[in-house]
Design an enzyme around this catalytic site. Structure first.
Site, PDB file in Angstrom:
ATOM      1  N   CYS A  94      38.445  11.863  26.857  1.00  0.00           N
ATOM      2  CA  CYS A  94      37.998  12.197  25.507  1.00  0.00           C
ATOM      3  C   CYS A  94      39.170  12.161  24.528  1.00  0.00           C
ATOM      4  O   CYS A  94      39.655  11.090  24.184  1.00  0.00           O
ATOM      5  CB  CYS A  94      37.271  13.539  25.512  1.00  0.00           C
ATOM      6  SG  CYS A  94      36.226  13.813  24.058  1.00  0.00           S
ATOM      7  N   SER A 235      44.110  47.310  44.696  1.00  0.00           N
ATOM      8  CA  SER A 235      42.905  47.744  43.988  1.00  0.00           C
ATOM      9  C   SER A 235      41.703  47.788  44.918  1.00  0.00           C
ATOM     10  O   SER A 235      40.661  48.336  44.563  1.00  0.00           O
ATOM     11  CB  SER A 235      42.612  46.786  42.828  1.00  0.00           C
ATOM     12  OG  SER A 235      42.229  45.522  43.334  1.00  0.00           O
ATOM     13  N   LYS A 381      40.549  31.122  41.887  1.00  0.00           N
ATOM     14  CA  LYS A 381      39.902  32.168  42.687  1.00  0.00           C
ATOM     15  C   LYS A 381      39.402  31.646  44.032  1.00  0.00           C
ATOM     16  O   LYS A 381      39.589  32.294  45.067  1.00  0.00           O
ATOM     17  CB  LYS A 381      38.721  32.748  41.899  1.00  0.00           C
ATOM     18  CG  LYS A 381      38.103  33.995  42.524  1.00  0.00           C
ATOM     19  CD  LYS A 381      38.974  35.205  42.289  1.00  0.00           C
ATOM     20  CE  LYS A 381      38.317  36.493  42.742  1.00  0.00           C
ATOM     21  NZ  LYS A 381      39.087  37.678  42.372  1.00  0.00           N
TER      22      LYS A 381
END
Length: 525
Positions: A94, A235, A381
């Site tokens: 693009c 955590s 991830k």
């Protein structure tokens, strides 16, 4: 802070590297992810990366991303024209196509007809880039500008009914361009096109593996840390757990982990963390019970931003105090991921426009005076999950749904009190259990319960009730930038509702959130 590119150099340089020059396109990250799907290491870098630095990194290919600007605008981002004389294959997407054609003899101007969305595209001639593509396929367009007058320099490879140069190839240089976006799933053969460029045009073998990255990170951590101690903040989530696992593999008992129980955790979370890291990894684990302090500081606060600020401030204060009690601590490890780095304007080889400040990128290390270690800094991830499995973490932990930094503090709307959090904790546990029993947990990218600051009338037995409402949220998403609500089967919704109302005291109504992102967000606060 060490840049990802410097990390690339120091970790025994990758055999194969593709660089994506970022011009601000919303899908630039997706390009890097799709290339990594081909088992080729790929990094997103600033668009004006000097040609001298590109030579040092020695990539096998370059991709110029899309972007919101028009190349003919006065302040439009540019590249060094010498980039096209390196002899390295280039693919412009693009805006990247427009730049390549502008630098190599073509013209770009506003089109009389814009193309947005799915478009039928036709292959005009055979080429390495077109290998395996049918004559007609669907591509995803998003442009208003058009390439013109390039026939003297480029060969057209594909076209659409309104775009004569949907794909082009330079007549002498290894430079290609696509007007559409192969990185998005809406482009039918986008993965094939990117594979053709990376493996066919650039000659990459596709040998990059997560296991080889683990080996490099382990060696790099050992060399950097020496005999000093590293602190890792846990955590209970996959990112911090994978960081702890790779550190343990690298330095063993030189690792100390700190887990702050802020009273905003899910059911059984603290016990699971304690069991996992004291018994399985045998780490020096410091569990700080700060539930009372957090709830005291949050008493009476209902504004979501104020809640976040208080939770963040108190966490740093509690963490700092515990860290200061650990002798010879010199490094702090964080679970910063590649999207965190990019979104925070800290991508490799220089600054980028800041999209959002991220809690993992800055703040705490400076306040504590520690050096920062970020072993996941180059990973997305899904790659972190694969690394976790390679390191021996359980499926339950690796595939756990994302949990926000402020925890239940942003899922318990209104004031945070111990009784209200207990209701939410029990309701959330029921949602998770029913999704697993229905074999839906892995199909849904994120699901949770929300306690609303609303009371409604109900009838239980022969008595009237006036109790709180639980909302259930479940979404499907590829990248968490956009998300659709997940159509849970009616029988699953019924079981969730029945169990919550029957088992969670103080709740008499359950609703299901059917809003998408955008315009809504995934979390409620």
């Amino acid at each position: 802070m060490t840049s990802a590119a410097d990390s690339h150099d120091s970790n025994s340089t990758q055999e194969e590297l593709i660089l994506v020059l970022d011009f601000g396109g919303q899908t630039a990250q997706l390009i890097a992810r799709r290339i990594r799907d081909q088992h080729v290491f790929c990094q997103l870098v600033r668009h004006d990366l000097p040609v001298s630095r590109i030579r040092e990194l020695n990539p096998k290919g370059l991709i110029l991303s899309g972007g919101p600007a028009s190349v003919y605008e006065p302040n439009a981002p540019k590249v060094d024209p010498a980039l096209f004389d390196l002899g390295i294959p280039v693919l412009g997407i693009c805006y990247g196509l427009h730049l390549a054609s502008q630098h190599l003899g073509g013209k770009v101007s506003p089109g009389s007809k814009r193309e947005f969305g799915r478009t039928e595209c036709r292959v005009l001639r055979s080429d390495t880039l077109m290998a395996g593509l049918p004559e007609l396929s669907t591509v995803w367009m998003s442009h208003g500008d058009h390439v013109e007058d390039v026939d003297a320099h480029f060969l057209p490879l594909m076209d659409t009914s309104s775009c004569a140069y949907a794909a082009v190839k330079h007549r002498q240089k290894p430079v290609y361009g696509l007007q559409f976006h192969p990185e998005v799933t809406h482009t039918e053969y986008g993965g094939q096109l990117l594979s053709n460029f990376v493996k066919g045009v650039c000659g990459c073998r596709g040998t990059w593996k997560i296991s080889s990255l683990i080996d490099r990170e382990v060696l790099a951590i050992r060399a950097r840390v020496g005999n000093k101690r590293v602190i890792c903040g846990l955590s209970g989530g996959v990112d911090s757990s994978v960081v702890a696992a790779i550190l343990y593999k690298a330095i063993g008992d030189q690792l100390s982990c700190i887990f702050v129980d802020n009273g905003l955790l899910r059911k059984g979370e603290a016990d699971k963390v304690r069991d996992r890291f004291q018994n399985h990894f045998k780490t020096d684990l410091h569990v700080v019970d700060a539930k009372d302090r957090f709830l005291t500081e949050l008493a009476g606060v209902t504004d979501p931003q104020e809640k976040r600020k208080i939770i963040g401030r108190v966490f740093i204060e509690v963490f700092r105090k515990e860290a200061e009690s650990i002798p010879d601590a010199h490094f702090l490890a964080q679970g910063t991921l590649y999207p965190d780095v990019i979104e925070s304007g800290a991508d490799i080889d220089g600054p980028a426009a800041t999209i959002k400040a991220h809690h993992n990128v800055g703040g705490l290390p400076e306040q504590l005076g520690f050096e920062l270690i970020e072993p996941l800094r180059d990973l997305f991830k899904d790659e972190v999950r694969r690394m976790g499995l390679e390191l021996g973490l359980t499926d339950e932990l690796v595939w756990r749904h994302p949990f926000p930094g402020p925890g239940l503090g942003v899922r318990c709307l209104g004031e945070l009190t111990a009784p209200r959090l207990a209701k939410l904790r029990e309701a959330d546990a029921i949602v998770m259990e029913e999704l697993r029993l229905a074999s839906l947990y892995r199909q849904i990218q994120q699901a949770f319960a929300v306690l609303l600051p609303v009371q409604s009338v109900g009838v239980m037995g022969d008595g009237r009730t006036y109790e709180e409402v639980i909302a259930v949220r479940a979404v499907s998403t590829d990248d968490f930038m956009t998300a659709d609500w997940y159509p849970l089967p009616y029988d699953v919704l019924q079981r969730i509702s029945t169990r919550i109302i029957n088992e969670v005291r103080g709740v008499n109504r359950v609703v299901y959130d059917i809003s998408s992102k955008p315009p809504s967000t995934i979390e409620w606060e």
